[in-house]
Design a protein around this motif. Structure first.
Motif, PDB file in Angstrom:
ATOM      1  N   UNK A 171     -20.776  -0.614   2.367  1.00 58.40           N
ATOM      2  CA  UNK A 171     -21.612  -1.542   1.621  1.00 58.40           C
ATOM      3  C   UNK A 171     -21.563  -2.935   2.244  1.00 58.40           C
TER       4      UNK A 171
ATOM      5  N   UNK B 255      -9.831 -15.623  -4.656  1.00 62.35           N
ATOM      6  CA  UNK B 255     -11.237 -15.359  -4.318  1.00 62.35           C
ATOM      7  C   UNK B 255     -12.161 -15.767  -5.460  1.00 62.35           C
TER       8      UNK B 255
ATOM      9  N   UNK C 230     -11.107  -3.099   3.647  1.00 63.94           N
ATOM     10  CA  UNK C 230     -10.851  -2.779   2.245  1.00 63.94           C
ATOM     11  C   UNK C 230     -11.596  -1.502   1.839  1.00 63.94           C
TER      12      UNK C 230
ATOM     13  N   UNK D 167     -11.327  -5.905  -5.018  1.00 61.32           N
ATOM     14  CA  UNK D 167     -10.049  -6.393  -4.489  1.00 61.32           C
ATOM     15  C   UNK D 167      -9.883  -7.884  -4.679  1.00 61.32           C
ATOM     16  N   UNK D 168     -10.758  -8.453  -5.452  1.00 59.35           N
ATOM     17  CA  UNK D 168     -10.741  -9.896  -5.520  1.00 59.35           C
ATOM     18  C   UNK D 168      -9.696 -10.367  -6.514  1.00 59.35           C
TER      19      UNK D 168
ATOM     20  N   UNK E 287     -15.067 -18.842  -5.454  1.00 57.55           N
ATOM     21  CA  UNK E 287     -16.480 -18.715  -5.802  1.00 57.55           C
ATOM     22  C   UNK E 287     -16.865 -19.752  -6.859  1.00 57.55           C
TER      23      UNK E 287
ATOM     24  N   UNK F 240      -9.910   2.208   0.690  1.00 57.82           N
ATOM     25  CA  UNK F 240     -10.194   2.961  -0.539  1.00 57.82           C
ATOM     26  C   UNK F 240     -10.583   4.397  -0.192  1.00 57.82           C
TER      27      UNK F 240
ATOM     28  N   UNK G 148     -11.587 -12.252 -13.973  1.00 57.01           N
ATOM     29  CA  UNK G 148     -11.727 -10.807 -14.153  1.00 57.01           C
ATOM     30  C   UNK G 148     -10.503 -10.082 -13.603  1.00 57.01           C
TER      31      UNK G 148
ATOM     32  N   UNK H  54     -22.999  -8.744  -6.034  1.00 53.90           N
ATOM     33  CA  UNK H  54     -23.195  -7.406  -6.579  1.00 53.90           C
ATOM     34  C   UNK H  54     -24.277  -7.426  -7.663  1.00 53.90           C
ATOM     35  N   UNK H  55     -24.450  -6.303  -8.305  1.00 53.68           N
ATOM     36  CA  UNK H  55     -25.561  -6.120  -9.245  1.00 53.68           C
ATOM     37  C   UNK H  55     -25.484  -7.078 -10.435  1.00 53.68           C
ATOM     38  N   UNK H  56     -24.321  -7.621 -10.669  1.00 53.59           N
ATOM     39  CA  UNK H  56     -24.172  -8.494 -11.832  1.00 53.59           C
ATOM     40  C   UNK H  56     -24.015  -9.960 -11.442  1.00 53.59           C
ATOM     41  N   UNK H  57     -24.346 -10.230 -10.188  1.00 52.66           N
ATOM     42  CA  UNK H  57     -24.234 -11.616  -9.761  1.00 52.66           C
ATOM     43  C   UNK H  57     -22.816 -12.008  -9.370  1.00 52.66           C
ATOM     44  N   UNK H  58     -21.904 -11.027  -9.349  1.00 46.62           N
ATOM     45  CA  UNK H  58     -20.540 -11.332  -8.918  1.00 46.62           C
ATOM     46  C   UNK H  58     -20.445 -11.212  -7.406  1.00 46.62           C
ATOM     47  N   UNK H  59     -19.816 -12.192  -6.825  1.00 46.55           N
ATOM     48  CA  UNK H  59     -19.636 -12.122  -5.378  1.00 46.55           C
ATOM     49  C   UNK H  59     -18.614 -11.040  -5.037  1.00 46.55           C
ATOM     50  N   UNK H  60     -18.853 -10.344  -3.971  1.00 45.30           N
ATOM     51  CA  UNK H  60     -17.913  -9.338  -3.481  1.00 45.30           C
ATOM     52  C   UNK H  60     -17.310  -9.810  -2.165  1.00 45.30           C
ATOM     53  N   UNK H  61     -16.065  -9.520  -1.960  1.00 48.59           N
ATOM     54  CA  UNK H  61     -15.421 -10.006  -0.741  1.00 48.59           C
ATOM     55  C   UNK H  61     -14.863  -8.883   0.110  1.00 48.59           C
ATOM     56  N   UNK H  62     -15.224  -7.677  -0.238  1.00 48.45           N
ATOM     57  CA  UNK H  62     -14.575  -6.572   0.439  1.00 48.45           C
ATOM     58  C   UNK H  62     -15.282  -6.290   1.752  1.00 48.45           C
TER      59      UNK H  62
END
Lengths: 343, 343, 343, 343
Positions: B235, D252, B252, D247-248, D256, B256, D235, B240-248
């Motif tokens: 990915x 992190x 990482x 993993x945040x 943000x 998984x 979160x 993400x879909x909810x407006x949360x930033x992803x850092x992976x």
């Protein structure tokens, strides 16, 4: 196939990494057996050896300084007289090719053995960086790193006391460690074996720097640095008139002379053996690993009488006879590059 | 003569050492004035600059990471649109030659400026080692050293817990940091952008190692490493879909996936920005210093449109247009050399 | 309020961190002015000083070795004779309290000044760890770290050559650096000023170790180590019969003696000034910072005639007169703890 | 006498040094046999063990990170249910005393075993420094050293790009690593689990610093740092709505939030497992060695139910029941000391 390995001359960070890479390639890839002869040429003369397998214990050698095989310096005459025994040891052990890892002395012997019909591939080793026909060898970067770290530290103590500090680093014939650590650590002067120094000039440079208001003066001195004739009497080390051993090298003697001439406090540090021990830098681990892989490959493909060599980013083979013709000294243009930062 | 200097792109250990060497040569040797433009090309666009003199303050830059001039990334379109302003800034300040120090983006801009008649000499900078036409550049050795030190540490913790450990290092397009630190630290697998990986193969290799009785598995992952098609869905980062930033990043996500497939505890470490900061290694200080000296010499001798470059042990000049044609990726034979130590 | 600061005696990693913390607290928190006297007591005698502000430049001192104020050793008689001038300098500059940072000599002078009515708070500084009434001081951890790193390196070179290696570390009166680095680096013997050694015993221990099949012997020697009477004639350093300076300390002389007695190759390394320079360890930065904060607090609260001191995890105040009564030597039980690892 | 040893919980630099010192004392000095149980309490539950002798191989453990015995976390309920098996293993192996080396979990189990009649001496281990009744433990200094080195590096990159940088370090319940590395590396803010933070205040502090003309902002964040209620929604990690692992951690998420609020570029680095691996610092080697010696001495003298502990410069014994009552958190006055350097 059985392949012999030995390490000769002074120890050097990265020797174990070369051995590991040879074993991984020869034993792990090609299924060849690897026999390690102990304590340099002596192991061959006295048939002392161990088998080295591609196992976890060998794998851990990568980061370990020194050499698991031990090392020693052997008199060339002793070696020449022992040719018969060397060949017998190789025969008795079924060793069909030999990889000597060492400096100028070891590689010269390797070249001679090649002439005598022994299938040999050499690996250049020197913290001094004085082996010809290769851009550099493993061990040198580690030595320069250690020296640079030490000089970094001496800067702050010299500044605080407004002192002249001399640092003696290794390099009997070639001044590469001195030059590179001098550049890296911002020395105010570097003295090399290749360029005799005049004490008058050294003192003038120091005085000028303090007159400008600067707080300290750091001078890196290769152990083989020599004064120009008539400049200053450098006494040989060794036993004094009363049978007392003397340990004062060029830096200590020069320090006394400078103190006497300009009346400034001078402190001298001789880095000594710490420059050749311990974990190799990442640069040296990569280079040592590549040398080991290519030496084993050269043996596998029957490319004997050669030495592995770094040329740009490639590992090449060069004839041992070519590589051992002369030492690689610091050329004039490199010294001038460095000298731009003096004063 | 007045010479302009700027640093562009990501910061890199050794930038300050280059600036110091340029000033020492241009100002100290030839008496030229040096003007530093701030924050990369922006300083030229906005006429923000400082004069840099050959004094004690400049001399101390040698060991300092980062860049005293600041740096920034500039959009190429913004730059192209600003050609007039750039030329005006140079004219207004009486700057007759410009030395941009930077990576692929900065050097491409430098090449274009040269085509537009600006007298330019480029200095290559990249911790990633991906600039073509030079054996290496300063910053890379420091980054590899930091990564190697980290992986050395991870070995002991992985062994104690019998874990799989993934270490993500920098390298979006080229895997040099991953490859060199992987070799230097004895990684059991290294994944590069140049060679897409198959998760099946990765898992097989890990399982085989533990079945052999080995205690741990260390895998170095370049941030730009990519799976072969059909192997595993990587990915994109971002929101993400909810407006949360992803850092992976890739490590990482791969961690998984491995944990899910083989049921072994996996831990992932992303080294991040520590790889590009701090005091440069002695290797990088020497190289940065030599680049700075030669860039100033090239300017002095009117050799414009060129980039300084390390070739073997020499500093050469190569046309900027040539050097910026393509990135220098890890070639297949180098990857194979490294792969001999996998598993 | 105006507060004076000076650093006396040998330089030490962490001095700048103390100064920064004093300035941050006195100037930043309480709005007091800080005046730094230069080159130890000389700055007070000669009224040479600078103002130090709580700014970015001061903030950067944290990681820098040495002392921004310079330092010097001053003869106690000169100091006593200068009491009038010292008081005048303090008056002229409106300095109401003085924080001398230094070792035994500086703190003894501070204690005397306190007796003479000067409001003083002392900060203990010594790489040797020989100041009483404090668990430890900053600088010592850095010195031990540097010595340990060096001995780590010497292990691999000693093993490869099957050598005896002697390492001389600092410590004229107290053997803390020797003892701690000897424990940390796994030395096979450590010689301290507190426990005179017998060369016979040293040689017996070395021979026994090699007879057991061990490959090397590392002995750490404090510069102040002394033989028991009748064991071996330790010559004083200084000028020899021909006016030539001699530099051989105890380790070099002991090395010659061991070589003569047991016929094994011995190598000696004198670590010297690198032990007191450069960036302090994190431990020393934290301790130096805490000392600086508490010294400034003590001044602010008028707690004069005291020295800041580490007791467990707390920073306490102890009377200067108490702290300077005697040096803190290695007690017998600590030496026995260490001796369990000899041989 | 036969003595059992095990290491439990997360690995930690110095574990091997403790084992070596126990063996040297128990086996080398008193002739007792040492049995090492593998993978923490599991080795006792499953009777998996090795004999450890006072030989060269054990001697080399001093500088090696991790634990030669392996380690694991064991559920307290599993342990309680296994009391019979544990006693049987000890009986079967003739083990008369047990030395568990571990953190809060391991020592709590040790205390319980002591209550159940097993002769136990505990050795405290934690990089987090959160075990009570001891000034500190081995591992912490190494972790702080690694974190400090990383933050030192981040300073230069943050300055060059005028960035806010967040560094997440270990410390779920106690903020000692964060606080000490924050002091040592000159962080502009440090967030601990002990003192909930307000994002508003954090942003105000950052803005003020940049308004003052400063070039960067470094914030150290303990992994257990928490916002005050109402300040910002932190979160939990774990699986997201689509089954994707997240993993945040706190750093992190805070990064943000800061970027969103003040529009400055923020970069976050999570140091992770490198903090607990690799060669221990000299401080930790000395402390681990002393703990090992004193644990073996305590066993020899039948002082059971105790834990070795550093008090000032002495190694004492404290009841395990006392030491495991509560975690040692950063007290308010220590946080205030550190906070004087914020902003």
């Amino acid at each position: 196939m059985r392949i012999g390995v030995l390490t000769g001359g002074g120890d050097c960070p990265g020797l174990n990494a070369v051995i590991r890479a040879i074993v991984r390639t020869a034993n792990g890839r090609y299924g060849d057996a690897v026999v390690g002869f102990q304590d340099g040429w002596r192991g061959l003369l006295e048939d002392r050896k161990i088998n080295i397998h591609n196992d976890d214990r060998t794998d851990r050698l990568l980061t370990k300084g020194g050499t698991m095989l031990g090392t020693a310096r052997t008199n060339p005459d002793v070696l020449r007289a022992g040719l018969g025994r060397i060949k017998r040891t190789l025969d008795d052990n079924g060793v069909e090719a030999l990889i000597p890892i060492g400096g100028e002395g070891t590689l010269t012997a390797a070249s001679w053995l090649a002439d005598e019909g022994v299938p040999v591939v050499g690996v250049p080793k020197t913290i001094d960086n004085d082996i010809d026909c290769t851009d550099t060898t493993f061990g040198h970067d580690t030595a320069v790193t250690i020296a640079t770290d030490a000089i970094d530290r001496l800067h702050t103590t010299a500044e605080s006391h407004q002192r002249v500090m001399l640092v003696e680093v290794m390099g009997r014939h070639a001044g590469w460690i001195a030059m590179n650590s001098g550049i890296a650590a911002g020395a105010h002067l570097t003295l090399l074996p290749e360029v005799p120094f005049d004490v008058d000039d050294v003192c003038t440079m120091i005085k000028r720097r303090f007159q400008r208001g600067d707080s300290h003066f750091i001078c890196v001195v290769a152990e083989g640095a020599k004064p120009v004739e008539g400049s200053f009497h450098l006494r040989e080390g060794g036993i004094d008139e009363f049978g007392h051993e003397r340990f004062t090298g060029v830096a200590h003697q020069l320090g006394v002379e400078i103190e006497r001439r300009i009346g400034k406090e001078v402190r001298t540090t001789v880095l000594g053996h710490v420059q050749r021990g311990g974990t190799p830098t990442s640069f040296d681990r990569v280079l040592a690993t590549r040398f080991g892989v290519h030496a084993a490959e050269a043996v596998h493909h029957g490319r004997f009488g050669q030495m592995v060599s770094l040329r740009g980013t490639s590992i090449d083979l060069v004839p041992l006879s070519e590589a051992t013709k002369q030492l690689k000294l610091v050329p004039e243009n490199r010294y001038e590059e460095a000298a731009a930062f003096f004063g």
